[in-house]
Design a protein around this motif. Sequence first.
Motif, PDB file in Angstrom:
ATOM      1  N   LYS A  96      26.240   5.291 -11.223  1.00 46.16           N
ATOM      2  CA  LYS A  96      26.507   6.406 -12.200  1.00 46.16           C
ATOM      3  C   LYS A  96      25.253   7.609 -12.045  1.00 46.16           C
ATOM      4  N   ASP A  97      24.466   7.514 -11.299  1.00 47.98           N
ATOM      5  CA  ASP A  97      23.266   8.279 -11.562  1.00 47.98           C
ATOM      6  C   ASP A  97      23.548   9.414 -10.357  1.00 47.98           C
ATOM      7  N   ASN A  98      22.398  10.457 -10.608  1.00 52.53           N
ATOM      8  CA  ASN A  98      22.669  11.377  -9.401  1.00 52.53           C
ATOM      9  C   ASN A  98      21.348  11.315  -8.568  1.00 52.53           C
ATOM     10  N   GLU A  99      20.903  10.249  -8.294  1.00 53.53           N
ATOM     11  CA  GLU A  99      19.819  10.140  -7.376  1.00 53.53           C
ATOM     12  C   GLU A  99      20.034  10.341  -5.929  1.00 53.53           C
ATOM     13  N   ARG A 100      18.956  10.855  -5.200  1.00 52.30           N
ATOM     14  CA  ARG A 100      19.332  10.633  -3.726  1.00 52.30           C
ATOM     15  C   ARG A 100      18.266   9.965  -2.872  1.00 52.30           C
ATOM     16  N   MET A 101      18.683   9.687  -1.605  1.00 49.95           N
ATOM     17  CA  MET A 101      17.965   8.803  -0.640  1.00 49.95           C
ATOM     18  C   MET A 101      17.343   9.739   0.467  1.00 49.95           C
ATOM     19  N   PRO A 102      16.168   9.306   0.798  1.00 48.67           N
ATOM     20  CA  PRO A 102      15.881  10.269   2.200  1.00 48.67           C
ATOM     21  C   PRO A 102      16.594   9.586   3.234  1.00 48.67           C
ATOM     22  N   LEU A 103      16.869  10.484   4.343  1.00 52.56           N
ATOM     23  CA  LEU A 103      17.649   9.980   5.614  1.00 52.56           C
ATOM     24  C   LEU A 103      16.830   9.092   6.317  1.00 52.56           C
ATOM     25  N   SER A 104      15.629   9.131   6.148  1.00 51.12           N
ATOM     26  CA  SER A 104      14.946   7.966   6.944  1.00 51.12           C
ATOM     27  C   SER A 104      14.865   6.638   6.550  1.00 51.12           C
ATOM     28  N   ILE A 105      15.171   6.647   5.119  1.00 56.02           N
ATOM     29  CA  ILE A 105      15.291   5.383   4.467  1.00 56.02           C
ATOM     30  C   ILE A 105      16.647   4.619   4.820  1.00 56.02           C
ATOM     31  N   ILE A 106      17.464   5.566   4.944  1.00 59.66           N
ATOM     32  CA  ILE A 106      18.951   5.089   5.358  1.00 59.66           C
ATOM     33  C   ILE A 106      19.171   4.513   6.474  1.00 59.66           C
ATOM     34  N   PHE A 134       0.846  -1.075   0.059  1.00 51.90           N
ATOM     35  CA  PHE A 134       0.162   0.215   0.105  1.00 51.90           C
ATOM     36  C   PHE A 134       0.917   1.312   0.063  1.00 51.90           C
ATOM     37  N   VAL A 135       2.165   1.372   0.491  1.00 48.55           N
ATOM     38  CA  VAL A 135       2.867   2.421   0.615  1.00 48.55           C
ATOM     39  C   VAL A 135       4.168   1.794   0.135  1.00 48.55           C
ATOM     40  N   THR A 136       4.645   2.453  -1.126  1.00 49.86           N
ATOM     41  CA  THR A 136       6.020   2.089  -1.467  1.00 49.86           C
ATOM     42  C   THR A 136       7.128   2.875  -1.119  1.00 49.86           C
ATOM     43  N   ALA A 137       8.324   2.104  -0.679  1.00 49.01           N
ATOM     44  CA  ALA A 137       9.406   2.797  -0.022  1.00 49.01           C
ATOM     45  C   ALA A 137       9.870   3.994  -0.926  1.00 49.01           C
ATOM     46  N   PRO A 138      10.214   5.311  -0.382  1.00 47.37           N
ATOM     47  CA  PRO A 138      10.371   6.460  -1.258  1.00 47.37           C
ATOM     48  C   PRO A 138      11.706   6.593  -1.524  1.00 47.37           C
ATOM     49  N   TYR A 139      12.155   5.788  -2.385  1.00 48.72           N
ATOM     50  CA  TYR A 139      13.691   6.084  -2.961  1.00 48.72           C
ATOM     51  C   TYR A 139      13.816   5.403  -4.307  1.00 48.72           C
ATOM     52  N   GLY A 140      14.830   6.029  -4.888  1.00 47.56           N
ATOM     53  CA  GLY A 140      14.787   5.492  -6.512  1.00 47.56           C
ATOM     54  C   GLY A 140      13.589   6.159  -7.223  1.00 47.56           C
ATOM     55  N   ARG A 141      13.227   5.446  -8.070  1.00 50.39           N
ATOM     56  CA  ARG A 141      12.209   5.791  -9.029  1.00 50.39           C
ATOM     57  C   ARG A 141      10.888   6.251  -8.156  1.00 50.39           C
ATOM     58  N   ALA A 187      11.011   8.223  -5.209  1.00 52.66           N
ATOM     59  CA  ALA A 187      11.350   8.983  -4.266  1.00 52.66           C
ATOM     60  C   ALA A 187      10.525  10.014  -4.294  1.00 52.66           C
ATOM     61  N   LYS A 188      10.260  10.698  -2.994  1.00 56.14           N
ATOM     62  CA  LYS A 188       9.444  11.775  -2.733  1.00 56.14           C
ATOM     63  C   LYS A 188       9.744  12.445  -1.371  1.00 56.14           C
ATOM     64  N   LYS A 189       9.394  13.640  -1.354  1.00 59.21           N
ATOM     65  CA  LYS A 189       9.641  14.564  -0.342  1.00 59.21           C
ATOM     66  C   LYS A 189       8.863  14.274   0.844  1.00 59.21           C
ATOM     67  N   GLY A 190       9.407  14.616   2.107  1.00 58.94           N
ATOM     68  CA  GLY A 190       8.616  14.322   3.347  1.00 58.94           C
ATOM     69  C   GLY A 190       9.094  13.213   3.973  1.00 58.94           C
ATOM     70  N   TRP A 191      10.260  12.454   3.717  1.00 55.86           N
ATOM     71  CA  TRP A 191      10.829  11.440   4.334  1.00 55.86           C
ATOM     72  C   TRP A 191      12.255  11.872   4.803  1.00 55.86           C
ATOM     73  N   GLY A 192      12.593  13.114   4.822  1.00 51.38           N
ATOM     74  CA  GLY A 192      13.760  13.747   5.624  1.00 51.38           C
ATOM     75  C   GLY A 192      14.677  14.322   4.599  1.00 51.38           C
ATOM     76  N   PRO A 193      15.812  14.677   4.952  1.00 51.90           N
ATOM     77  CA  PRO A 193      16.785  15.364   4.035  1.00 51.90           C
ATOM     78  C   PRO A 193      17.191  14.149   2.845  1.00 51.90           C
ATOM     79  N   MET A 194      17.584  14.945   1.716  1.00 56.06           N
ATOM     80  CA  MET A 194      17.864  13.761   0.623  1.00 56.06           C
ATOM     81  C   MET A 194      19.587  13.602   0.615  1.00 56.06           C
ATOM     82  N   ILE A 195      20.046  12.565   0.689  1.00 53.84           N
ATOM     83  CA  ILE A 195      21.382  12.229   0.776  1.00 53.84           C
ATOM     84  C   ILE A 195      21.783  11.507  -0.464  1.00 53.84           C
ATOM     85  N   PRO A 196      23.113  11.876  -1.231  1.00 57.64           N
ATOM     86  CA  PRO A 196      23.489  11.437  -2.387  1.00 57.64           C
ATOM     87  C   PRO A 196      23.630   9.919  -2.206  1.00 57.64           C
TER      88      PRO A 196
END
Length: 254
Positions: free
Chosen positions: A99-109, A27-34, A36-45
Amino acid sequence: MNEYLIYKIILGCCALIGLVSFIALFFVTAPYGRHAKKGWGPMIPNTPAWVLMEAPASLLFLLYFLTPGRSMTPVLVAFFIIWQIHYFHRSFIFPFQLKDNERMPLSIILFGFLFNAVNTYIQGKWLYAFSPETMYAVSWLYDPRFIIGVIVFASGFFINKQADSILRGLWDPDNPGYKIPYGGLYRYVSCPNYLGEMLTWIGWAIMTWSVAGLYFALWTIFNLAPRARSNHKWYRDNFPDYPKERKALVPFLF
């Protein structure tokens, strides 16, 4: 309360959390990669994010290996090498291949860091402290469970690394964005990297023949099966020419 009882409580609680997460992730997709969405903490490279998440699995397993609660055997050494084949690569090589420039929310990390720390405790303590003294004698190297487990682990590792290599090959700094992958098991499924990861830890569960190993295999399935479904739907929604014959995760089935 002794440590083994605490260990069993941690194992049981984590298994329950895994089951709840499995249901929730449909029901809720983990917000990273494709996704990704705001609201889950700072975005880290991506590179430091992956190192921080995965390093506990490599480093803590080394700690448990170096401070065993029982006599070391060739089988226990083999388990250490097999574990590090995956996690040293995942912690200290794979992140620097991105090789991409994606970022990951701190909460997921932080969740990934916590999971790897606890899971490595469960795996390492079972092998190097709590497993029966006679279980992993030299004869285990010739046991069908060990041999089959190693074959399944190696197959999953190969599938996972091949899929990751194909995805990296799609990255074009002059034309960023997601593209349809082809080659390898992408011919049949949208997420062969996840299939490979599942096979890797199913192999680990077989070769260790333990509740700890089974827990890890199930947690991997609980986490990645819903995400494969989400990724498959994302591909279909975003690419009108996406191959219709592909399944999400298991060729011809799912």
